[in-house]
Scaffold this active site. Sequence first.
Site, PDB file in Angstrom:
ATOM      1  N   HIS A 155      -8.436   6.142  -0.166  1.00  0.00           N
ATOM      2  CA  HIS A 155      -8.164   7.108   0.894  1.00  0.00           C
ATOM      3  C   HIS A 155      -9.089   8.313   0.809  1.00  0.00           C
ATOM      4  O   HIS A 155      -9.787   8.522  -0.180  1.00  0.00           O
ATOM      5  CB  HIS A 155      -6.690   7.543   0.868  1.00  0.00           C
ATOM      6  CG  HIS A 155      -6.255   8.231  -0.392  1.00  0.00           C
ATOM      7  ND1 HIS A 155      -6.530   9.558  -0.656  1.00  0.00           N
ATOM      8  CD2 HIS A 155      -5.546   7.778  -1.452  1.00  0.00           C
ATOM      9  CE1 HIS A 155      -5.991   9.895  -1.823  1.00  0.00           C
ATOM     10  NE2 HIS A 155      -5.401   8.816  -2.335  1.00  0.00           N
ATOM     11  N   CYS A 171      -4.915   6.214  -7.326  1.00  0.00           N
ATOM     12  CA  CYS A 171      -5.598   5.909  -6.067  1.00  0.00           C
ATOM     13  C   CYS A 171      -7.085   6.217  -6.186  1.00  0.00           C
ATOM     14  O   CYS A 171      -7.522   6.953  -7.070  1.00  0.00           O
ATOM     15  CB  CYS A 171      -5.004   6.724  -4.925  1.00  0.00           C
ATOM     16  SG  CYS A 171      -3.368   6.144  -4.406  1.00  0.00           S
TER      17      CYS A 171
END
Length: 195
Positions: A155, A171
């Site tokens: 992301h 992440c």
Amino acid sequence: MRPLSLSLFLAATTLLAGCTFKGVPDPEVSSKDSEWMALVPSAQEDRRYGRYMMDDPTGEAPGTVVVDTKERFLYYVMPGKKVIRYGVAVGDEAYGWTGTARVARKAEWPNWNPPAEMKARWPHVKFTQGGPENPLGARALYLFDGNKDTLYRIHGTNEPEKIGLAVSSGCIRMRNIDVVDLYNRVDVNAKVIVR
């Protein structure tokens, strides 16, 4: 130039001559993207972590995403033995993740609902509507193992100054303009390898 300095310069020039790095232009963005990305604090860009096309070091099939957590690079494999290399921030040692997954879903300016284990560690984190203050940034690719959500994402970020570091809860973070570029290239069900 001193003899030792000249020798080092010539050696570095010779090594770099074999590298073929080519900058990749920014993708087109919507007016909302432009407006919201302008609200994210900017950071001095470290050119090592810029977006470049280069020879493929992965050996994977075109369309595959490979994340090198040690070097802090994400590679999108292109046809013709080329990749686009992006700088990323990765999980710190306690929260790092490696493995193979697939992109099950893609979202623009996604909402963020932190997982329960993250809320337990950091009670101050809470649901955040998509936008410039959202930690997921401009785009998110949701990683699944088969049909099971890994809870890991590739992301954007509202902290671009951390690209190149091991700081996330697992992440893979990218500059917003880079994640837009990747989002435009990656298909749902694309293979993702995190090493």
